[in-house]
Design a protein around this motif. Sequence first.
Motif, PDB file in Angstrom:
ATOM      1  N   SER A   6       0.746  -1.131   0.178  1.00  0.00           N
ATOM      2  CA  SER A   6       0.055  -0.045  -0.023  1.00  0.00           C
ATOM      3  C   SER A   6       0.871   1.135  -0.044  1.00  0.00           C
ATOM      4  O   SER A   6       2.210   1.219   0.435  1.00  0.00           O
ATOM      5  CB  SER A   6      -0.841  -0.027   1.240  1.00  0.00           C
ATOM      6  N   VAL A   7       0.428   2.335  -0.382  1.00  0.00           N
ATOM      7  CA  VAL A   7       1.091   3.580  -0.645  1.00  0.00           C
ATOM      8  C   VAL A   7       1.512   4.111   0.755  1.00  0.00           C
ATOM      9  O   VAL A   7       2.576   4.522   1.065  1.00  0.00           O
ATOM     10  CB  VAL A   7       0.359   4.659  -1.325  1.00  0.00           C
ATOM     11  N   THR A   8       0.366   4.104   1.777  1.00  0.00           N
ATOM     12  CA  THR A   8       0.718   4.604   3.048  1.00  0.00           C
ATOM     13  C   THR A   8       1.769   3.579   3.824  1.00  0.00           C
ATOM     14  O   THR A   8       2.076   3.874   5.072  1.00  0.00           O
ATOM     15  CB  THR A   8      -0.474   4.719   3.926  1.00  0.00           C
ATOM     16  N   GLU A   9       1.839   2.416   3.555  1.00  0.00           N
ATOM     17  CA  GLU A   9       2.633   1.415   4.352  1.00  0.00           C
ATOM     18  C   GLU A   9       4.080   2.032   4.542  1.00  0.00           C
ATOM     19  O   GLU A   9       4.862   2.476   3.480  1.00  0.00           O
ATOM     20  CB  GLU A   9       2.872   0.078   3.626  1.00  0.00           C
ATOM     21  N   GLU A  10       4.689   1.905   5.775  1.00  0.00           N
ATOM     22  CA  GLU A  10       5.911   2.685   6.086  1.00  0.00           C
ATOM     23  C   GLU A  10       7.023   1.582   5.270  1.00  0.00           C
ATOM     24  O   GLU A  10       7.004   0.507   5.253  1.00  0.00           O
ATOM     25  CB  GLU A  10       6.367   2.786   7.330  1.00  0.00           C
ATOM     26  N   THR A  11       8.145   2.205   5.062  1.00  0.00           N
ATOM     27  CA  THR A  11       9.345   1.406   4.875  1.00  0.00           C
ATOM     28  C   THR A  11       9.879   0.509   6.034  1.00  0.00           C
ATOM     29  O   THR A  11       9.800   1.348   6.894  1.00  0.00           O
ATOM     30  CB  THR A  11      10.385   2.301   4.011  1.00  0.00           C
ATOM     31  N   SER A  12      10.407  -0.435   5.776  1.00  0.00           N
ATOM     32  CA  SER A  12      11.140  -1.086   6.826  1.00  0.00           C
ATOM     33  C   SER A  12      12.333  -0.606   7.323  1.00  0.00           C
ATOM     34  O   SER A  12      13.094   0.279   6.633  1.00  0.00           O
ATOM     35  CB  SER A  12      11.602  -2.387   6.273  1.00  0.00           C
ATOM     36  N   SER A  13      12.216  -0.412   8.896  1.00  0.00           N
ATOM     37  CA  SER A  13      13.206   0.281   9.535  1.00  0.00           C
ATOM     38  C   SER A  13      14.726  -0.549   9.522  1.00  0.00           C
ATOM     39  O   SER A  13      14.582  -1.688   8.902  1.00  0.00           O
ATOM     40  CB  SER A  13      13.001   0.385  10.850  1.00  0.00           C
ATOM     41  N   SER A  14      15.744   0.378   9.552  1.00  0.00           N
ATOM     42  CA  SER A  14      16.952  -0.304   9.625  1.00  0.00           C
ATOM     43  C   SER A  14      17.167  -1.388  10.648  1.00  0.00           C
ATOM     44  O   SER A  14      16.239  -1.614  11.500  1.00  0.00           O
ATOM     45  CB  SER A  14      18.063   0.627   9.719  1.00  0.00           C
ATOM     46  N   ARG A  15      18.188  -2.269  10.335  1.00  0.00           N
ATOM     47  CA  ARG A  15      18.408  -3.669  11.283  1.00  0.00           C
ATOM     48  C   ARG A  15      18.470  -3.165  12.490  1.00  0.00           C
ATOM     49  O   ARG A  15      19.209  -1.994  12.677  1.00  0.00           O
ATOM     50  CB  ARG A  15      19.297  -4.272  10.831  1.00  0.00           C
ATOM     51  N   PRO A  16      18.543  -3.912  13.578  1.00  0.00           N
ATOM     52  CA  PRO A  16      18.779  -3.475  15.014  1.00  0.00           C
ATOM     53  C   PRO A  16      20.270  -3.582  15.109  1.00  0.00           C
ATOM     54  O   PRO A  16      20.629  -4.476  14.583  1.00  0.00           O
ATOM     55  CB  PRO A  16      17.740  -4.288  15.865  1.00  0.00           C
ATOM     56  N   PRO A  17      20.965  -2.813  16.099  1.00  0.00           N
ATOM     57  CA  PRO A  17      22.212  -3.114  16.116  1.00  0.00           C
ATOM     58  C   PRO A  17      22.784  -4.215  16.774  1.00  0.00           C
ATOM     59  O   PRO A  17      22.139  -4.953  17.525  1.00  0.00           O
ATOM     60  CB  PRO A  17      22.642  -1.709  17.121  1.00  0.00           C
TER      61      PRO A  17
END
Length: 82
Positions: free
Chosen positions: A32-43
Amino acid sequence: MRRCRYRGQTKAHLQHVLTAIAVNIERLSGRSVTEETSSSRPPTAFQTFLDQQDIPRPKSWLPSAWLPKGRGPRARLLAGTC
């Protein structure tokens, strides 16, 4: 992708590339257009340790003297410019 429609390595490679493009387009069209991009990997645990000890984390752990001076693919890969 074990079986190709075409014979020959060049044509088979082209089929694999086009198939990968089609799969990626299908995957992107399902989002979907409103779906956020995945965040960066956890440290990692080591990165967390460095942060707790206030030790700066460089982008590359390779000393600059180890980086190759050439223009080949390995030099670009190690330099991070590919």
